[in-house]
Design a protein around this motif. Structure first.
Motif, PDB file in Angstrom:
ATOM      1  N   TYR A  74       0.837  -1.205   0.000  1.00 37.20           N
ATOM      2  CA  TYR A  74       0.000   0.000   0.000  1.00 37.20           C
ATOM      3  C   TYR A  74       0.872   1.254   0.000  1.00 37.20           C
ATOM      4  CZ  TYR A  74      -3.558   3.393   1.315  1.00 37.20           C
ATOM      5  OH  TYR A  74      -4.402   4.482   1.337  1.00 37.20           O
ATOM      6  N   ILE A  75       1.861   1.270   0.886  1.00 37.87           N
ATOM      7  CA  ILE A  75       2.737   2.435   0.987  1.00 37.87           C
ATOM      8  C   ILE A  75       3.505   2.645  -0.319  1.00 37.87           C
ATOM      9  CG2 ILE A  75       4.770   3.376   2.165  1.00 37.87           C
ATOM     10  CD1 ILE A  75       3.767   1.819   4.686  1.00 37.87           C
ATOM     11  N   ALA A  76       4.057   1.568  -0.854  1.00 37.81           N
ATOM     12  CA  ALA A  76       4.826   1.673  -2.099  1.00 37.81           C
ATOM     13  C   ALA A  76       3.958   2.153  -3.250  1.00 37.81           C
ATOM     14  CB  ALA A  76       5.455   0.323  -2.435  1.00 37.81           C
ATOM     15  N   GLY A  77       2.733   1.638  -3.333  1.00 34.46           N
ATOM     16  CA  GLY A  77       1.826   2.055  -4.397  1.00 34.46           C
ATOM     17  C   GLY A  77       1.412   3.510  -4.261  1.00 34.46           C
ATOM     18  N   LYS A  78       1.159   3.934  -3.041  1.00 33.62           N
ATOM     19  CA  LYS A  78       0.691   5.306  -2.806  1.00 33.62           C
ATOM     20  C   LYS A  78       1.783   6.335  -3.087  1.00 33.62           C
ATOM     21  CE  LYS A  78      -1.383   8.387   0.590  1.00 33.62           C
ATOM     22  NZ  LYS A  78      -2.107   8.528   1.864  1.00 33.62           N
ATOM     23  N   TYR A  79       3.014   5.997  -2.767  1.00 38.56           N
ATOM     24  CA  TYR A  79       4.099   6.979  -2.847  1.00 38.56           C
ATOM     25  C   TYR A  79       5.074   6.723  -4.004  1.00 38.56           C
ATOM     26  CZ  TYR A  79       2.265   8.493   1.606  1.00 38.56           C
ATOM     27  OH  TYR A  79       1.422   8.953   2.599  1.00 38.56           O
ATOM     28  N   ASN A  80       4.588   6.073  -5.047  1.00 34.44           N
ATOM     29  CA  ASN A  80       5.337   5.941  -6.294  1.00 34.44           C
ATOM     30  C   ASN A  80       6.673   5.215  -6.094  1.00 34.44           C
ATOM     31  OD1 ASN A  80       5.620   6.289  -9.097  1.00 34.44           O
ATOM     32  ND2 ASN A  80       6.777   8.184  -8.845  1.00 34.44           N
ATOM     33  N   LEU A  81       6.643   4.167  -5.317  1.00 33.55           N
ATOM     34  CA  LEU A  81       7.832   3.347  -5.092  1.00 33.55           C
ATOM     35  C   LEU A  81       7.611   1.917  -5.589  1.00 33.55           C
ATOM     36  CD1 LEU A  81       8.687   4.571  -1.476  1.00 33.55           C
ATOM     37  CD2 LEU A  81      10.021   5.045  -3.535  1.00 33.55           C
ATOM     38  N   TYR A  82       6.719   1.768  -6.584  1.00 33.05           N
ATOM     39  CA  TYR A  82       6.316   0.428  -7.005  1.00 33.05           C
ATOM     40  C   TYR A  82       6.367   0.242  -8.514  1.00 33.05           C
ATOM     41  CZ  TYR A  82       4.195  -3.857  -5.083  1.00 33.05           C
ATOM     42  OH  TYR A  82       3.957  -5.147  -4.628  1.00 33.05           O
ATOM     43  N   GLY A  83       7.268   0.982  -9.179  1.00 31.53           N
ATOM     44  CA  GLY A  83       7.430   0.818 -10.613  1.00 31.53           C
ATOM     45  C   GLY A  83       6.385   1.534 -11.442  1.00 31.53           C
ATOM     46  N   LYS A  84       6.596   1.497 -12.772  1.00 28.05           N
ATOM     47  CA  LYS A  84       5.701   2.240 -13.668  1.00 28.05           C
ATOM     48  C   LYS A  84       4.606   1.370 -14.276  1.00 28.05           C
ATOM     49  CE  LYS A  84       8.281   1.906 -18.055  1.00 28.05           C
ATOM     50  NZ  LYS A  84       9.095   0.741 -17.683  1.00 28.05           N
ATOM     51  N   ASP A  85       4.751   0.035 -14.169  1.00 28.28           N
ATOM     52  CA  ASP A  85       3.738  -0.844 -14.740  1.00 28.28           C
ATOM     53  C   ASP A  85       3.788  -2.207 -14.039  1.00 28.28           C
ATOM     54  OD1 ASP A  85       5.935  -2.237 -15.844  1.00 28.28           O
ATOM     55  OD2 ASP A  85       5.823  -1.079 -17.706  1.00 28.28           O
ATOM     56  N   LEU A  86       2.920  -3.114 -14.480  1.00 24.33           N
ATOM     57  CA  LEU A  86       2.830  -4.422 -13.819  1.00 24.33           C
ATOM     58  C   LEU A  86       4.102  -5.244 -13.964  1.00 24.33           C
ATOM     59  CD1 LEU A  86      -0.833  -5.548 -14.606  1.00 24.33           C
ATOM     60  CD2 LEU A  86       0.138  -4.996 -12.371  1.00 24.33           C
ATOM     61  N   LYS A  87       4.778  -5.113 -15.097  1.00 28.67           N
ATOM     62  CA  LYS A  87       6.012  -5.876 -15.289  1.00 28.67           C
ATOM     63  C   LYS A  87       7.092  -5.427 -14.309  1.00 28.67           C
ATOM     64  CE  LYS A  87       5.417  -7.283 -20.099  1.00 28.67           C
ATOM     65  NZ  LYS A  87       5.986  -7.257 -21.481  1.00 28.67           N
ATOM     66  N   GLU A  88       7.225  -4.114 -14.144  1.00 30.29           N
ATOM     67  CA  GLU A  88       8.194  -3.617 -13.170  1.00 30.29           C
ATOM     68  C   GLU A  88       7.793  -4.018 -11.758  1.00 30.29           C
ATOM     69  OE1 GLU A  88      10.338   0.219 -15.296  1.00 30.29           O
ATOM     70  OE2 GLU A  88       9.240   0.489 -13.415  1.00 30.29           O
ATOM     71  N   ARG A  89       6.507  -3.976 -11.492  1.00 31.07           N
ATOM     72  CA  ARG A  89       6.042  -4.367 -10.158  1.00 31.07           C
ATOM     73  C   ARG A  89       6.376  -5.826  -9.866  1.00 31.07           C
ATOM     74  NH1 ARG A  89       0.322  -2.559  -7.618  1.00 31.07           N
ATOM     75  NH2 ARG A  89       1.402  -0.593  -8.035  1.00 31.07           N
TER      76      ARG A  89
END
Length: 222
Positions: A74-89
């Motif tokens: 949740y934190i990573a997704g909210k604060y742009n620490l989770y990549g630019k797309d599903l593959k990066e995620r």
């Protein structure tokens, strides 16, 4: 419920430390409520705050989040620490799970009384043969593990490698890419601030912390 982010855990590292690191990297201020007695844990249970009767518990955005992976997702997704797309995620998740596995064996070292030297040798061997080579390769052609910007994978790797160095000071001597990565990460203002004395970063696990955890979770440590 407070609008501020509030962490409920022990005054020590454990499963909450990676959450503290991630919030710090995101520049999010938070408060902490420390469990020091079993009564504190029981009250959280009675209040219905612990979905699976486990901590960490994080109050954020009007929610009571439990399960450390869910909290950090949740934190990573909210604060742009989770990549630019599903593959990066997906790549970030793989690296994250690896660092989590490594940190788990370090954490457990402090809670078991079995042959300590054998445990240390096991941690060192796994780190050198299974984990660190993967991260060294991942940093071969980039400043970051995934993509061209900071992600949670980088934050977790810094935390994990610093933990390793507390036990094995020279363990990164044959991993120059990770050493350079550490220096870049430490230079980031938010990370630098978290590494300063007086921050919310917790010191290495000691006997007092272990004793407190075992007392609060006396139903587990019988």
């Amino acid at each position: 419920m407070s609008e501020k982010v509030v962490l409920h855990y022990f005054n020590g590292r454990g499963k909450m430390e990676s959450i503290r690191w991630l919030l710090a990297a995101a520049g999010v201020e938070f408060e902490e409520v420390f469990m020091t007695k079993r009564e504190h844990y029981v009250k959280l249970l009675d209040d219905g705050a612990l979905m699976f009767q486990q901590v960490p518990l994080v109050e954020i955005d009007g929610m009571q989040l439990v399960q450390s992976r869910a909290i950090m997702n949740y934190i990573a997704g909210k604060y742009n620490l989770y990549g630019k797309d599903l593959k990066e995620r997906a790549l970030i998740d793989m690296y994250t799970e690896g660092t989590s596995d490594l940190m788990d064996i370090i954490i457990m070292y402090y809670f078991t009384s079995e042959n300590k030297q054998k445990q240390l040798s096991n941690i060192e061997q796994k780190a050198k043969e299974r984990f660190l080579p993967v991260f060294e390769k991942g940093l071969a052609n980039s400043d970051f593990l995934v993509g061209n910007q900071l992600s949670r994978a980088d934050v977790h790797l810094l935390e994990a490698t610093l933990m390793l160095q507390e036990i094995f000071p020279t363990i990164l001597s044959t991993f120059p890419k990770i050493q350079a990565f550490q220096e870049r990460m430490k230079a980031l203002p938010r990370i630098s601030k978290f590494l300063q004395p007086g921050s919310a970063r917790k010191p290495p696990t000691d006997e007092v912390y272990v004793k407190t955890v075992k007392e609060v979770f006396s139903h587990i440590f019988k």
